[in-house]
Write a protein that holds these residues in place. Structure first.
Motif, PDB file in Angstrom:
ATOM      1  N   TYR A 732      18.345  -5.122  -6.681  1.00 21.62           N
ATOM      2  CA  TYR A 732      19.845  -5.116  -6.702  1.00 21.62           C
ATOM      3  C   TYR A 732      20.349  -6.416  -6.991  1.00 21.62           C
ATOM      4  O   TYR A 732      21.174  -6.707  -7.876  1.00 21.62           O
ATOM      5  N   LEU A 733      19.965  -7.583  -6.332  1.00 19.13           N
ATOM      6  CA  LEU A 733      20.515  -8.970  -6.608  1.00 19.13           C
ATOM      7  C   LEU A 733      20.105  -9.462  -8.025  1.00 19.13           C
ATOM      8  O   LEU A 733      20.964  -9.938  -8.705  1.00 19.13           O
ATOM      9  N   SER A 734      19.057  -8.759  -8.521  1.00 16.32           N
ATOM     10  CA  SER A 734      18.833  -9.077 -10.155  1.00 16.32           C
ATOM     11  C   SER A 734      19.891  -8.952 -11.079  1.00 16.32           C
ATOM     12  O   SER A 734      19.927  -9.261 -12.301  1.00 16.32           O
ATOM     13  N   ARG A 735      20.644  -7.737 -10.521  1.00 17.41           N
ATOM     14  CA  ARG A 735      21.511  -7.244 -11.697  1.00 17.41           C
ATOM     15  C   ARG A 735      22.646  -8.261 -11.604  1.00 17.41           C
ATOM     16  O   ARG A 735      23.369  -8.212 -12.682  1.00 17.41           O
ATOM     17  N   PHE A 736      22.799  -9.237 -10.944  1.00 20.54           N
ATOM     18  CA  PHE A 736      24.028 -10.138 -10.975  1.00 20.54           C
ATOM     19  C   PHE A 736      23.472 -11.757 -11.525  1.00 20.54           C
ATOM     20  O   PHE A 736      24.217 -12.493 -11.542  1.00 20.54           O
ATOM     21  N   THR A 737      22.054 -11.577 -11.823  1.00 22.25           N
ATOM     22  CA  THR A 737      21.575 -13.070 -12.588  1.00 22.25           C
ATOM     23  C   THR A 737      22.470 -13.459 -13.509  1.00 22.25           C
ATOM     24  O   THR A 737      22.709 -14.773 -13.982  1.00 22.25           O
ATOM     25  N   GLY A 738      23.286 -12.687 -14.568  1.00 17.32           N
ATOM     26  CA  GLY A 738      24.169 -12.955 -15.766  1.00 17.32           C
ATOM     27  C   GLY A 738      25.359 -13.141 -15.208  1.00 17.32           C
ATOM     28  O   GLY A 738      26.282 -13.179 -16.271  1.00 17.32           O
ATOM     29  N   HIS A 739      25.854 -12.829 -14.167  1.00 13.63           N
ATOM     30  CA  HIS A 739      27.179 -12.807 -13.707  1.00 13.63           C
ATOM     31  C   HIS A 739      27.722 -14.467 -14.019  1.00 13.63           C
ATOM     32  O   HIS A 739      27.188 -15.509 -13.594  1.00 13.63           O
ATOM     33  N   PRO A 740      29.157 -14.404 -14.556  1.00 12.42           N
ATOM     34  CA  PRO A 740      29.621 -15.709 -14.737  1.00 12.42           C
ATOM     35  C   PRO A 740      30.106 -16.631 -13.756  1.00 12.42           C
ATOM     36  O   PRO A 740      30.208 -17.694 -13.912  1.00 12.42           O
ATOM     37  N   SER A 741      30.220 -15.982 -12.463  1.00 10.30           N
ATOM     38  CA  SER A 741      30.655 -16.640 -11.313  1.00 10.30           C
ATOM     39  C   SER A 741      29.806 -17.644 -10.864  1.00 10.30           C
ATOM     40  O   SER A 741      28.703 -17.514 -10.603  1.00 10.30           O
ATOM     41  N   LEU A 742      30.027 -18.962 -10.700  1.00 12.51           N
ATOM     42  CA  LEU A 742      29.154 -20.165 -10.234  1.00 12.51           C
ATOM     43  C   LEU A 742      28.901 -19.802  -8.906  1.00 12.51           C
ATOM     44  O   LEU A 742      27.880 -20.150  -8.160  1.00 12.51           O
ATOM     45  N   VAL A 744      28.857 -16.758  -7.259  1.00 13.14           N
ATOM     46  CA  VAL A 744      27.654 -15.706  -7.315  1.00 13.14           C
ATOM     47  C   VAL A 744      26.191 -16.348  -7.432  1.00 13.14           C
ATOM     48  O   VAL A 744      25.491 -16.079  -6.746  1.00 13.14           O
ATOM     49  N   GLN A 745      26.035 -17.102  -8.500  1.00 16.97           N
ATOM     50  CA  GLN A 745      24.919 -17.650  -8.839  1.00 16.97           C
ATOM     51  C   GLN A 745      24.510 -18.639  -7.742  1.00 16.97           C
ATOM     52  O   GLN A 745      23.053 -18.743  -7.327  1.00 16.97           O
ATOM     53  N   SER A 746      25.354 -19.378  -6.875  1.00 19.50           N
ATOM     54  CA  SER A 746      24.958 -20.472  -5.986  1.00 19.50           C
ATOM     55  C   SER A 746      24.382 -19.668  -4.919  1.00 19.50           C
ATOM     56  O   SER A 746      23.582 -19.801  -4.169  1.00 19.50           O
ATOM     57  N   GLN A 747      25.217 -18.436  -4.680  1.00 19.39           N
ATOM     58  CA  GLN A 747      24.644 -17.590  -3.382  1.00 19.39           C
ATOM     59  C   GLN A 747      23.223 -17.177  -3.839  1.00 19.39           C
ATOM     60  O   GLN A 747      22.342 -16.994  -2.793  1.00 19.39           O
ATOM     61  N   LEU A 748      22.917 -16.595  -4.946  1.00 18.64           N
ATOM     62  CA  LEU A 748      21.436 -16.178  -5.399  1.00 18.64           C
ATOM     63  C   LEU A 748      20.681 -17.348  -5.255  1.00 18.64           C
ATOM     64  O   LEU A 748      19.418 -16.950  -4.654  1.00 18.64           O
ATOM     65  N   VAL A 749      20.991 -18.577  -5.701  1.00 20.14           N
ATOM     66  CA  VAL A 749      20.132 -19.640  -5.072  1.00 20.14           C
ATOM     67  C   VAL A 749      19.693 -19.798  -3.746  1.00 20.14           C
ATOM     68  O   VAL A 749      18.509 -19.991  -3.342  1.00 20.14           O
ATOM     69  N   TRP A 750      20.918 -19.954  -3.086  1.00 21.76           N
ATOM     70  CA  TRP A 750      20.853 -20.211  -1.593  1.00 21.76           C
ATOM     71  C   TRP A 750      19.895 -19.236  -0.962  1.00 21.76           C
ATOM     72  O   TRP A 750      19.101 -19.422   0.020  1.00 21.76           O
ATOM     73  N   ALA A 751      19.842 -17.995  -1.340  1.00 28.00           N
ATOM     74  CA  ALA A 751      19.274 -16.871  -0.512  1.00 28.00           C
ATOM     75  C   ALA A 751      17.694 -16.962  -0.857  1.00 28.00           C
ATOM     76  O   ALA A 751      17.129 -15.964  -0.131  1.00 28.00           O
ATOM     77  N   TRP A 752      17.133 -17.754  -1.576  1.00 27.65           N
ATOM     78  CA  TRP A 752      15.863 -17.583  -2.308  1.00 27.65           C
ATOM     79  C   TRP A 752      14.738 -17.612  -0.836  1.00 27.65           C
ATOM     80  O   TRP A 752      14.006 -17.136  -0.802  1.00 27.65           O
ATOM     81  N   PHE A 753      15.229 -18.381  -0.029  1.00 28.77           N
ATOM     82  CA  PHE A 753      14.307 -18.730   1.113  1.00 28.77           C
ATOM     83  C   PHE A 753      14.109 -17.506   2.006  1.00 28.77           C
ATOM     84  O   PHE A 753      13.052 -17.279   2.883  1.00 28.77           O
ATOM     85  N   ARG A 754      15.038 -16.513   1.940  1.00 33.51           N
ATOM     86  CA  ARG A 754      14.942 -15.433   2.758  1.00 33.51           C
ATOM     87  C   ARG A 754      14.064 -14.191   2.089  1.00 33.51           C
ATOM     88  O   ARG A 754      13.820 -13.223   2.783  1.00 33.51           O
ATOM     89  N   PHE A 755      13.546 -14.324   0.834  1.00 34.65           N
ATOM     90  CA  PHE A 755      12.846 -13.285   0.316  1.00 34.65           C
ATOM     91  C   PHE A 755      11.176 -13.987  -0.195  1.00 34.65           C
ATOM     92  O   PHE A 755      11.110 -14.957  -0.003  1.00 34.65           O
ATOM     93  N   ASP A 756      10.441 -12.996  -0.569  1.00 31.49           N
ATOM     94  CA  ASP A 756       9.317 -13.712  -1.144  1.00 31.49           C
ATOM     95  C   ASP A 756       9.481 -14.529  -2.339  1.00 31.49           C
ATOM     96  O   ASP A 756      10.120 -14.356  -3.193  1.00 31.49           O
ATOM     97  N   THR A 757       8.634 -15.542  -1.982  1.00 27.66           N
ATOM     98  CA  THR A 757       9.053 -16.926  -3.172  1.00 27.66           C
ATOM     99  C   THR A 757       8.646 -16.600  -4.663  1.00 27.66           C
ATOM    100  O   THR A 757       9.631 -16.849  -5.341  1.00 27.66           O
ATOM    101  N   ASP A 758       7.750 -16.125  -4.616  1.00 29.08           N
ATOM    102  CA  ASP A 758       7.307 -16.047  -6.000  1.00 29.08           C
ATOM    103  C   ASP A 758       7.898 -14.882  -6.667  1.00 29.08           C
ATOM    104  O   ASP A 758       8.395 -14.896  -7.997  1.00 29.08           O
ATOM    105  N   GLU A 759       8.039 -13.657  -6.272  1.00 28.70           N
ATOM    106  CA  GLU A 759       8.790 -12.443  -6.658  1.00 28.70           C
ATOM    107  C   GLU A 759      10.300 -12.890  -7.077  1.00 28.70           C
ATOM    108  O   GLU A 759      10.802 -12.394  -8.085  1.00 28.70           O
TER     109      GLU A 759
END
Length: 825
Positions: A732-742, A744-759
């Motif tokens: 679901y989150l991968s659908r927002f990687t191209g979103h223009p809002s900085l 949104v993208q910052s939230q995606l980067v911040w959440a990295w530690f909550r999920f499997d690192t490599d995936e």
């Protein structure tokens, strides 16, 4: 001097008497009674033994005469004149070595004069201080001397007699060896070899494709290339210390898994257990085609030269026939080829066989003892072959074949990585038309838990892949159709389409089996358990049998045994317990039983229990329209009555996600549910986003995609998904990687530690716009992922979790990025 010229001079009539002096005259006969069996050269030379006529000095004079005769006459001298004495001495020493050779005259003649000369030179000291010409001369003259010596051996009266004795002995030994070779190899007339070529080609074609039984495919082929689609699974054995007293047992370890297709490389005899669909028959196919292949796959070379005998017991005992002897293997298994008489016996007697006995569980229980005796007879008769016997876990007791030296292994469930590999190979095997459906199915396996829970063995993975492909990228709408297809396959169609007959002696359609098995599911779910005592399970089925018309004609004990061993839905984890092979089947059948009994109150009372959410949603799928409406109304009423806001949200979202499983629902109920859902989705504030995330992965099915959302709403739904504690949020989150809002993208980067690192790195981090984005790096694993992906962030936020190793990994990126250090505010 050329060797030919030396030979010409040594071959004169005058040279023979000189060399003949080296040998003593012989006695009569073959010399067999003279002590040792072989008459050694040392007993034949004239300067050794009792018949000594020459001394060492005489031999050296003889050598000097040979040298003088060979260099006399016209032509160049073969060596420097000042080395004549040294050459004669060396030749004498070489001839004296005849008395030290450990061989007889027959062996010497068999070797030939050049080989005898090499033996002489090896036995004598090496020439010392001689020129190259002298050394070459000595080699030639020794060979010609040996040629005359061998001639003398052949003229001895005992030589012919001894040669005949040796020849007779050699022929007897050769005949014995040839007989053994004939016994171990195809017939000399080529009929065996030609038949094996045709037979292996037949096996490769017959077993080289996978077939999915029990499913209707309208837009897909029902057979797939085995070499493309095959996935090697793991098998484990019991702990060697199990059952040993603690004071005697070695340290206990987890069973070490092995590749199932390499088990026969370690063990000559294997009994492999696995539940329905675990891949036992597919493994048999793979071993067969690997042995039949001209170039075996990686790791399968140990089967090269083996001749497979595929013995599906369901076919061999279909009409109660006696299990066949080797000459009947092919016809009993349905092979149309006619083997040369005695061919199978010759192959097995030579130890070249690969005997694959598939499906002990598919022999009627009363006949399994006879099947074991048949197998024992084969094992006692034929040694050196490799044997694999497969069975469902509960069909035969532990150590059933242990006295025969079998190693017992069990197929392991597929891991997540193996499921992914299977899906990719399946789609590759299905051809180019299936390629567009691969990634959507992999996404569905991560986000749809009911699909992931079902796809834990090759059979069910194949079912899911086929259904998804056949429906052009869509699995059956709701779980009900998916489970109905699976249950139909396991309970009746799979055995019927494999022409299994009735190995348990019962013939039951799927409907009565479902009626009985759902009683077990109902009891387990109602009591919050996944396992029950075997005796209790038996009593539940026994009590229900009289009410199920089709089953009432059979003995209840036999019905229970049939359900346990043939349904593919139940298993015995221990000798006295029973459970479902998949929890998802238990939930599905429990939901059906609850709807049949109309226990709506039970459903609603457990709606806030995580263990019941699947049961409730599937109950909506089973329910008729009026029943469905009542369940949904009860859920909304319970939500209104709840004081805890999280509970209210959970009940509303549970009702909304259950709605998609309903086949028909009243419009007013649907509108009310949609209105209630719209009040909380998308969330209005961060606190609402966190509250929605607390509901769990259910909310992911209701969150809207990026299309049509404002930047604020996009940020809030992404925030919600990043707080869902499940990797199911990644697609679901991968659908927002191209979103223009900085933001949104910052939230995606911040959440990295909550999920499997490599995936997460592959699906999201590597696809973000690096220009303005600040990358938060909190672990060494994240640093390694950035380097592996080749990213060059403009801004790095380095957190305290990094060690020196992580900082060293980031060193190449630091000159290109602005940094926020761990202590920056």
């Amino acid at each position: 001097m050329e060797p030919a010229l030396i030979g010409t001079r040594l071959a004169s009539a005058a040279i023979s008497p000189l060399l003949k002096k080296l040998l003593v005259s012989d006695g009569p006969g073959a010399g067999l009674t003279g002590g040792a069996r072989a008459v050694r050269l040392s007993s034949l030379v004239s300067f050794r033994g009792e018949k000594r006529t020459l001394t060492e000095k005489d031999v050296r004079k003889l050598a000097a005469a040979l040298v003088e005769r060979s260099v006399g006459g016209p032509g160049e001298t073969p060596f420097p004149a000042d080395e004549t004495e040294a050459v004669a001495h060396t030749l004498g020493t070489t001839l004296l070595a005849l008395g030290d050779l450990d061989m007889d005259d027959v062996q010497a003649v068999r070797l030939g004069h050049r080989a005898l000369a090499r033996h002489l030179r090896a036995a004598a000291p090496a020439p010392d201080g001689l020129s190259t010409d002298s050394v070459l001369y000595l080699e030639s003259v020794t060979e010609w001397a040996c040629l005359h010596i061998l001639e003398f051996f052949t003229q001895r009266s005992t030589f012919v007699a001894r040669s005949l004795v040796e020849q007779t002995r050699g022929q007897a030994e050769l005949i014995a060896k040839i007989d053994e070779v004939i016994r171990r190899t195809p017939r000399a007339d080529g009929r065996d070899a030609e038949f094996e070529r045709r037979y292996l080609a037949h096996l490769a074609k017959k077993h080289g494709r996978l077939t999915i039984y029990g499913i209707d495919l309208h837009n897909s082929p029902d057979r797939w290339p085995l070499d493309v689609a095959y996935l090697s699974l793991e098998a484990t054995g019991a702990d060697p210390a199990a059952g040993v007293p603690d004071h005697l047992a070695p340290p206990r370890h987890e069973p070490v898994p092995v590749r199932a297709d390499l088990a026969l490389a370690r063990h000559d005899k294997v009994l492999l257990r696995g539940p329905a669909g675990a891949g036992k028959t597919t493994l048999v196919q793979w071993l067969t085609t690997s042995a039949a292949a001209e170039k075996p796959a990686d790791g399968m070379g140990y089967l090269h030269g083996r001749v497979p005998f595929v013995l599906p017991l369901r076919a061999l005992t279909r009409h109660g026939e006696r299990l066949p002897s080797p000459d009947g293997f092919l016809s009993a298994a349905g092979c149309p080829l006619a083997a040369p008489e005695g061919w199978a016996d010759r192959v097995l007697a030579a130890g070249r066989g690969l005997v694959l006995v598939d499906g002990i569980d598919e022999v009627p229980e009363a006949e399994r003892g006879r099947a074991r005796e048949w197998l024992r007879g084969l094992l006692d008769t034929y040694e050196g072959n490799r044997w694999l016997v497969t069975s469902r876990p509960t069909a035969v007791r532990d150590d059933w074949l242990a006295p025969e030296g079998f190693t017992e292994l069990a197929l392991s469930p597929m891991t997540g990585a193996e499921v992914t590999t299977f899906v990719r190979r399946w789609h590759r095997a299905a051809g180019a038309e299936a390629e567009p459906y691969e990634q959507p199915l992999l996404d569905a396996l991560r986000t749809a838990e009911h699909v992931a829970q079902l796809a834990t063995n090759p059979l069910m993975c194949g079912l899911v892949c086929a259904l998804h492909r056949d429906r052009r990228g869509f699995l059956p709408r709701g779980r009900k159709a998916l489970y109905e297809a699976a249950l139909s396959m396991l309970l009746s169609r799979r055995d019927r389409e494999r022409d299994m007959g009735a190995p348990s002696g019962l013939v039951l359609d799927e409907a009565p089996q479902i009626q009985l098995i759902q009683r077990l599911a109902y009891w387990l779910t109602l009591n919050g358990r996944t396992t029950l005592d075997r005796a209790h399970a038996k009593s539940i089925v026994t009590e229900a049998v009289p009410a199920v018309q089709e089953a009432s004609a059979y003995d209840p004990d036999a019905v229970f045994t049939h359900l346990l061993h043939r349904s593919g839905l139940l298993r015995e984890p221990t000798a006295d317990t029973v459970e479902f092979v998949h929890r998802t089947f238990q939930d599905y059948l429990a939901a059906k039983a609850l709807v049949d009994r109309w226990d709506i109150g039970v459903l609603v009372r457990h709606a806030t229990d995580d263990q019941w959410e699947d049961v409730l949603r599937m109950a909506v799928g089973h329910a008729r329209p009026r029943e469905c409406a009542e369940i949904l109304r009860e859920l909304l009423s319970a939500a209104d009555a709840a004081e805890d806001r999280r509970v209210r949200l959970r009940l509303v979202i549970l009702a909304a996600t259950a709605l998609e499983h309903a086949t028909e629902v009243a419009p007013e109920i649907r509108e009310e549910l949609l209105a209630r859902t719209a009040r909380v989705i998308p969330p209005r504030t961060v606190s609402e986003a966190r509250a929605l995330a607390a509901v769990g992965h259910l909310v992911l099915d209701l969150l809207p995609g990026p299309e049509g959302l404002s930047d604020e709403d996009a940020w809030l739904v992404v925030t919600t998904a990043t707080f869902v504690a499940s990797d199911a949020a990644i697609p679901y989150l991968s659908r927002f990687t191209g979103h223009p809002s900085l933001r949104v993208q910052s939230q995606l980067v911040w959440a990295w530690f909550r999920f499997d690192t490599d995936e997460y790195a592959e699906e999201i981090i590597g696809r973000l716009d690096q220009a303005e984005l600040e990358y938060t790096v909190q672990t060494d694993e994240q640093a390694a992922a950035l380097v592996r992906l080749g990213l060059r962030p403009a801004f790095l936020d380095i957190r305290a979790g990094l060690t020196e190793r992580g900082l060293a990994l980031l060193a190449p990126l630091l000159p290109h990025a602005k940094l926020r250090a761990p202590n920056d505010t």
